[in-house]
Design a protein around this motif. Structure first.
Motif, PDB file in Angstrom:
ATOM      1  N   THR A   1     -21.804  -6.636  -7.259  1.00 12.93           N
ATOM      2  CA  THR A   1     -21.807  -5.184  -7.455  1.00 12.93           C
ATOM      3  C   THR A   1     -21.173  -4.471  -6.263  1.00 12.93           C
ATOM      4  O   THR A   1     -20.361  -3.548  -6.425  1.00 12.93           O
ATOM      5  CB  THR A   1     -23.252  -4.670  -7.658  1.00 12.93           C
ATOM      6  N   ALA A   2     -21.517  -4.897  -5.054  1.00 17.98           N
ATOM      7  CA  ALA A   2     -20.943  -4.299  -3.839  1.00 17.98           C
ATOM      8  C   ALA A   2     -19.434  -4.523  -3.780  1.00 17.98           C
ATOM      9  O   ALA A   2     -18.666  -3.614  -3.419  1.00 17.98           O
ATOM     10  CB  ALA A   2     -21.622  -4.876  -2.606  1.00 17.98           C
ATOM     11  N   MET A   3     -18.993  -5.732  -4.140  1.00 20.97           N
ATOM     12  CA  MET A   3     -17.557  -6.042  -4.139  1.00 20.97           C
ATOM     13  C   MET A   3     -16.798  -5.111  -5.081  1.00 20.97           C
ATOM     14  O   MET A   3     -15.739  -4.576  -4.728  1.00 20.97           O
ATOM     15  CB  MET A   3     -17.343  -7.495  -4.573  1.00 20.97           C
ATOM     16  N   LEU A   4     -17.339  -4.902  -6.276  1.00 22.76           N
ATOM     17  CA  LEU A   4     -16.671  -4.057  -7.268  1.00 22.76           C
ATOM     18  C   LEU A   4     -16.628  -2.603  -6.822  1.00 22.76           C
ATOM     19  O   LEU A   4     -15.639  -1.890  -7.060  1.00 22.76           O
ATOM     20  CB  LEU A   4     -17.376  -4.187  -8.619  1.00 22.76           C
ATOM     21  N   LEU A   5     -17.697  -2.146  -6.162  1.00 24.00           N
ATOM     22  CA  LEU A   5     -17.740  -0.768  -5.680  1.00 24.00           C
ATOM     23  C   LEU A   5     -16.672  -0.536  -4.603  1.00 24.00           C
ATOM     24  O   LEU A   5     -15.945   0.467  -4.634  1.00 24.00           O
ATOM     25  CB  LEU A   5     -19.131  -0.460  -5.127  1.00 24.00           C
ATOM     26  N   ILE A   6     -16.570  -1.471  -3.656  1.00 23.77           N
ATOM     27  CA  ILE A   6     -15.562  -1.350  -2.594  1.00 23.77           C
ATOM     28  C   ILE A   6     -14.151  -1.421  -3.183  1.00 23.77           C
ATOM     29  O   ILE A   6     -13.249  -0.683  -2.770  1.00 23.77           O
ATOM     30  CB  ILE A   6     -15.765  -2.453  -1.535  1.00 23.77           C
ATOM     31  N   MET A   7     -13.960  -2.293  -4.175  1.00 24.18           N
ATOM     32  CA  MET A   7     -12.666  -2.392  -4.830  1.00 24.18           C
ATOM     33  C   MET A   7     -12.290  -1.067  -5.489  1.00 24.18           C
ATOM     34  O   MET A   7     -11.123  -0.637  -5.440  1.00 24.18           O
ATOM     35  CB  MET A   7     -12.682  -3.500  -5.880  1.00 24.18           C
ATOM     36  N   THR A   8     -13.262  -0.403  -6.078  1.00 28.72           N
ATOM     37  CA  THR A   8     -13.016   0.897  -6.710  1.00 28.72           C
ATOM     38  C   THR A   8     -12.514   1.912  -5.690  1.00 28.72           C
ATOM     39  O   THR A   8     -11.542   2.646  -5.941  1.00 28.72           O
ATOM     40  CB  THR A   8     -14.306   1.420  -7.376  1.00 28.72           C
ATOM     41  N   LEU A   9     -13.154   1.954  -4.536  1.00 31.57           N
ATOM     42  CA  LEU A   9     -12.749   2.887  -3.485  1.00 31.57           C
ATOM     43  C   LEU A   9     -11.333   2.575  -2.988  1.00 31.57           C
ATOM     44  O   LEU A   9     -10.530   3.481  -2.743  1.00 31.57           O
ATOM     45  CB  LEU A   9     -13.744   2.825  -2.322  1.00 31.57           C
ATOM     46  N   GLY A  10     -11.021   1.288  -2.846  1.00 31.39           N
ATOM     47  CA  GLY A  10      -9.681   0.893  -2.433  1.00 31.39           C
ATOM     48  C   GLY A  10      -8.628   1.283  -3.449  1.00 31.39           C
ATOM     49  O   GLY A  10      -7.503   1.668  -3.090  1.00 31.39           O
ATOM     50  N   THR A  11      -8.983   1.227  -4.719  1.00 28.99           N
ATOM     51  CA  THR A  11      -8.047   1.591  -5.782  1.00 28.99           C
ATOM     52  C   THR A  11      -7.749   3.083  -5.762  1.00 28.99           C
ATOM     53  O   THR A  11      -6.606   3.513  -5.977  1.00 28.99           O
ATOM     54  CB  THR A  11      -8.624   1.186  -7.154  1.00 28.99           C
ATOM     55  N   VAL A  12      -8.760   3.895  -5.491  1.00 28.39           N
ATOM     56  CA  VAL A  12      -8.554   5.341  -5.370  1.00 28.39           C
ATOM     57  C   VAL A  12      -7.596   5.643  -4.215  1.00 28.39           C
ATOM     58  O   VAL A  12      -6.694   6.474  -4.331  1.00 28.39           O
ATOM     59  CB  VAL A  12      -9.901   6.075  -5.158  1.00 28.39           C
ATOM     60  N   LEU A  13      -7.765   4.933  -3.093  1.00 26.77           N
ATOM     61  CA  LEU A  13      -6.862   5.115  -1.955  1.00 26.77           C
ATOM     62  C   LEU A  13      -5.433   4.740  -2.341  1.00 26.77           C
ATOM     63  O   LEU A  13      -4.474   5.424  -1.956  1.00 26.77           O
ATOM     64  CB  LEU A  13      -7.334   4.264  -0.769  1.00 26.77           C
ATOM     65  N   ALA A  14      -5.263   3.665  -3.099  1.00 26.45           N
ATOM     66  CA  ALA A  14      -3.929   3.255  -3.548  1.00 26.45           C
ATOM     67  C   ALA A  14      -3.294   4.322  -4.430  1.00 26.45           C
ATOM     68  O   ALA A  14      -2.079   4.555  -4.377  1.00 26.45           O
ATOM     69  CB  ALA A  14      -4.012   1.923  -4.290  1.00 26.45           C
ATOM     70  N   ALA A  15      -4.109   4.978  -5.249  1.00 20.94           N
ATOM     71  CA  ALA A  15      -3.595   6.000  -6.163  1.00 20.94           C
ATOM     72  C   ALA A  15      -3.050   7.218  -5.432  1.00 20.94           C
ATOM     73  O   ALA A  15      -2.158   7.907  -5.939  1.00 20.94           O
ATOM     74  CB  ALA A  15      -4.691   6.426  -7.135  1.00 20.94           C
ATOM     75  N   VAL A  16      -3.582   7.489  -4.245  1.00 21.95           N
ATOM     76  CA  VAL A  16      -3.135   8.678  -3.504  1.00 21.95           C
ATOM     77  C   VAL A  16      -2.248   8.302  -2.311  1.00 21.95           C
ATOM     78  O   VAL A  16      -1.913   9.162  -1.496  1.00 21.95           O
ATOM     79  CB  VAL A  16      -4.344   9.513  -3.001  1.00 21.95           C
TER      80      VAL A  16
ATOM     81  N   GLY B   1       4.479   7.418 -13.702  1.00 20.88           N
ATOM     82  CA  GLY B   1       4.581   6.941 -12.330  1.00 20.88           C
ATOM     83  C   GLY B   1       3.511   5.915 -11.994  1.00 20.88           C
ATOM     84  O   GLY B   1       2.550   5.717 -12.741  1.00 20.88           O
ATOM     85  N   PHE B   2       3.681   5.268 -10.845  1.00 20.30           N
ATOM     86  CA  PHE B   2       2.782   4.160 -10.500  1.00 20.30           C
ATOM     87  C   PHE B   2       1.360   4.609 -10.196  1.00 20.30           C
ATOM     88  O   PHE B   2       0.409   3.852 -10.375  1.00 20.30           O
ATOM     89  CB  PHE B   2       3.348   3.374  -9.314  1.00 20.30           C
ATOM     90  N   ARG B   3       1.166   5.858  -9.746  1.00 21.92           N
ATOM     91  CA  ARG B   3      -0.182   6.315  -9.371  1.00 21.92           C
ATOM     92  C   ARG B   3      -1.138   6.310 -10.560  1.00 21.92           C
ATOM     93  O   ARG B   3      -2.330   6.046 -10.415  1.00 21.92           O
ATOM     94  CB  ARG B   3      -0.111   7.714  -8.746  1.00 21.92           C
ATOM     95  N   SER B   4      -0.594   6.614 -11.730  1.00 24.48           N
ATOM     96  CA  SER B   4      -1.440   6.638 -12.934  1.00 24.48           C
ATOM     97  C   SER B   4      -2.045   5.267 -13.205  1.00 24.48           C
ATOM     98  O   SER B   4      -3.167   5.161 -13.715  1.00 24.48           O
ATOM     99  CB  SER B   4      -0.621   7.097 -14.140  1.00 24.48           C
ATOM    100  N   VAL B   5      -1.310   4.213 -12.853  1.00 31.58           N
ATOM    101  CA  VAL B   5      -1.810   2.849 -13.067  1.00 31.58           C
ATOM    102  C   VAL B   5      -3.044   2.604 -12.201  1.00 31.58           C
ATOM    103  O   VAL B   5      -4.057   2.071 -12.670  1.00 31.58           O
ATOM    104  CB  VAL B   5      -0.711   1.816 -12.737  1.00 31.58           C
ATOM    105  N   PHE B   6      -2.987   3.021 -10.948  1.00 26.22           N
ATOM    106  CA  PHE B   6      -4.127   2.836 -10.057  1.00 26.22           C
ATOM    107  C   PHE B   6      -5.334   3.673 -10.500  1.00 26.22           C
ATOM    108  O   PHE B   6      -6.480   3.237 -10.358  1.00 26.22           O
ATOM    109  CB  PHE B   6      -3.744   3.177  -8.617  1.00 26.22           C
ATOM    110  N   TRP B   7      -5.088   4.868 -11.022  1.00 28.38           N
ATOM    111  CA  TRP B   7      -6.216   5.679 -11.502  1.00 28.38           C
ATOM    112  C   TRP B   7      -6.916   5.003 -12.679  1.00 28.38           C
ATOM    113  O   TRP B   7      -8.148   5.008 -12.777  1.00 28.38           O
ATOM    114  CB  TRP B   7      -5.741   7.083 -11.890  1.00 28.38           C
ATOM    115  N   VAL B   8      -6.141   4.413 -13.571  1.00 33.17           N
ATOM    116  CA  VAL B   8      -6.739   3.690 -14.705  1.00 33.17           C
ATOM    117  C   VAL B   8      -7.554   2.499 -14.205  1.00 33.17           C
ATOM    118  O   VAL B   8      -8.677   2.254 -14.664  1.00 33.17           O
ATOM    119  CB  VAL B   8      -5.641   3.229 -15.686  1.00 33.17           C
ATOM    120  N   ILE B   9      -7.001   1.765 -13.240  1.00 30.81           N
ATOM    121  CA  ILE B   9      -7.724   0.620 -12.679  1.00 30.81           C
ATOM    122  C   ILE B   9      -9.027   1.077 -12.029  1.00 30.81           C
ATOM    123  O   ILE B   9     -10.073   0.425 -12.151  1.00 30.81           O
ATOM    124  CB  ILE B   9      -6.847  -0.131 -11.654  1.00 30.81           C
TER     125      ILE B   9
END
Length: 462
Positions: free
Chosen positions: A82-97, A165-173
């Motif tokens: 659960t912790a791994m998935l939560l951190i991954m989510t935060l990293g994905t948001v950073l990638a999107a912006v 654009g590529f940012r939309s892909v990260f938001w979906v992820i």
């Protein structure tokens, strides 16, 4: 000692939670495959630089995989996942912006904490399912996700990149990752097979430094003519020193990350070597070189990202998704090692088809990718993941799956560092693509040879 939550999840509910976690992780790789060219354009960089963002992700994933499965044995698999998935989510948001490629590198490294998602899911599954045939089939379903989410991810990634654009892909992820975090927290059951054991953090530090230095050395060497060989030698010597220290620490520690006896066994080093070589040889061929030549307007086929995904990645993922459960079901009866060897032989054939005929013909290129979908995504990938669990020692069940996940991610990172580098040496030419695939072929043949050294997992076979 084994701890388990009182409310035991049904196998169906557990499978839904585990599949959600694997989907979230896999999107970070397969959904981005048709998007790499778009990222390069929108961030004002080149294919090789964007390829290194993939390398950053898989390198981080390899390092986190070395110790998180063992930590989950001690602290709880559900809690750590659960912790791994939560951190991954935060990293994905950073990638999107991300405003530039450097921030994207940082985001991909953060996302890499999800590296051992698949082996953790398989460990949680093996804890609940004791029948070897049922486990083999369910294992095949979960690990088939590694080849792509039935092609939907590739189509969606291509469409999103083309139109938004590529940012939309990260938001979906990010949205999928957030949902998977909730699913695992809500529906997965907890298990702590090594509760009460102290985590060997010194051993973790030394093995992470070893692999990190080795990866950096290999990435630098992958620049070939532009490589700083003094750095390569220095990092290699540092890696050797750290591993020697790691070996001595593990010999003296009463509760080591891994005993040196386990490291000496063929079940460990032969499997890890085969996994690393397999991923290095194959991963960037499908997800890098094929997608690049498909979208190359000068010497390739000039497809848009969405069409390239539809023609190549979708069939590849669909056939892997279909074959995977059958491979997992066959493994206990036909033999894990036999299914693996069959898969690797098929991979060699698929690469040969792509190299000699596919780079000149769009239909044949598609056929070659489908062959790799059958034999890599549907067979070799499934069995290599499964062997990490069934060959792991009972007193330290998270050890080998974690190391094997590290090998998967190490191989994927090396693949994106080496094969595109060989391709770029020839500039924008067909010979460049051929030579990159030739290197992949040679490495895959080595993987096939090494697979004969893996011992048979008798306890997991009928």
């Amino acid at each position: 000692m084994i701890e388990k939550s009182k409310g035991k999840s049904s196998v169906f509910t557990l499978m839904m939670a585990l599949l959600a976690a694997c989907v979230a992780f896999q999107l970070n790789a397969s959904m981005l495959s048709p998007v790499l060219v778009t990222i390069a354009k929108e961030l004002g960089t080149n294919d090789a630089a964007v390829g290194l963002s993939q390398t950053s992700f898989f390198t981080a994933a390899a390092l986190f995989s070395l110790f998180l499965p063992r930590l989950s044995d001690i602290k709880g698999r559900k809690k750590v996942l659960t912790a791994m998935l939560l951190i991954m989510t935060l990293g994905t948001v950073l990638a999107a912006v991300a405003p530039n490629i450097e921030v994207l590198y940082a985001a991909r490294i953060i996302q890499g904490v999800s590296g051992p998602v698949v082996p953790l899911c398989l460990l949680m599954l093996s804890f609940e399912v004791k029948d070897v045939k049922q486990y083999g089939m369910l294992m095949g379903i979960i690990t088939a996700v590694n080849g792509g989410i039935a092609g939907v991810d590739a189509i969606a990634g291509g469409l999103l990149a083309t139109h938004f654009g590529f940012r939309s892909v990260f938001w979906v992820i990010a949205i999928v990752a957030a949902i998977s975090t909730f699913f695992v927290h809500r529906f997965a059951s907890e298990s702590k097979p090594s509760a009460g054991t102290k985590m060997d953090w010194l051993g973790v530090l030394l093995i992470v430094l070893t692999i990190a230095a080795l990866l950096l050395a290999l990435n630098e060497a992958g620049k070939l003519g532009n490589a700083n060989w003094l750095i390569v030698v220095g990092l290699t010597l540092f890696a050797i020193l750290c591993f020697i220290l790691f070996w001595h620490v593990e010999k003296r520690n009463k509760q080591p990350l891994v005993t040196t006896n386990h490291l000496k066994k063929r079940a460990t080093w032969a499997l890890l070597l085969t996994t690393t070589l397999t991923m290095t040889g194959i991963f960037a061929i499908v997800n890098g070189l094929v997608m690049s030549i498909a979208q190359n307007h000068e010497i390739g086929f000039g497809l848009e990202a969405d069409w390239a995904s539809l023609i190549f990645l979708t069939p590849y993922a669909l056939i892997g998704w279909f074959v995977g459960p059958f491979s997992g079901r066959l493994a206990p009866t036909m033999g894990y090692n036999n299914v693996l060897k069959l898969g690797l032989v098929g991979c060699v054939i698929g690469i040969l088809v792509i190299m000699f005929y596919g780079i000149h013909s769009l239909p044949i290129l598609s056929v070659g990718v489908i062959v790799l979908g059958i034999f890599y995504a549907g067979m070799a990938n499934i069995i290599l993941n499964g062997l990490g669990v069934v060959l792991s020692p009972s007193e330290n069940p998270g050890f080998l799956p974690g190391m094997n996940a590290g090998a998967f991610n190490l191989g994927a990172g090396l693949s994106f560092a080496l094969l595109p580098a060989i391709q770029m040496m020839n500039g924008s030419s067909i010979d460049g693509y051929f030579n990159g695939m030739l290197l992949g072929l040679a490495i895959t043949v080595l993987a096939l040879i090494c697979s004969f050294l893996i011992p048979r997992p008798i306890n997991a076979e009928v």
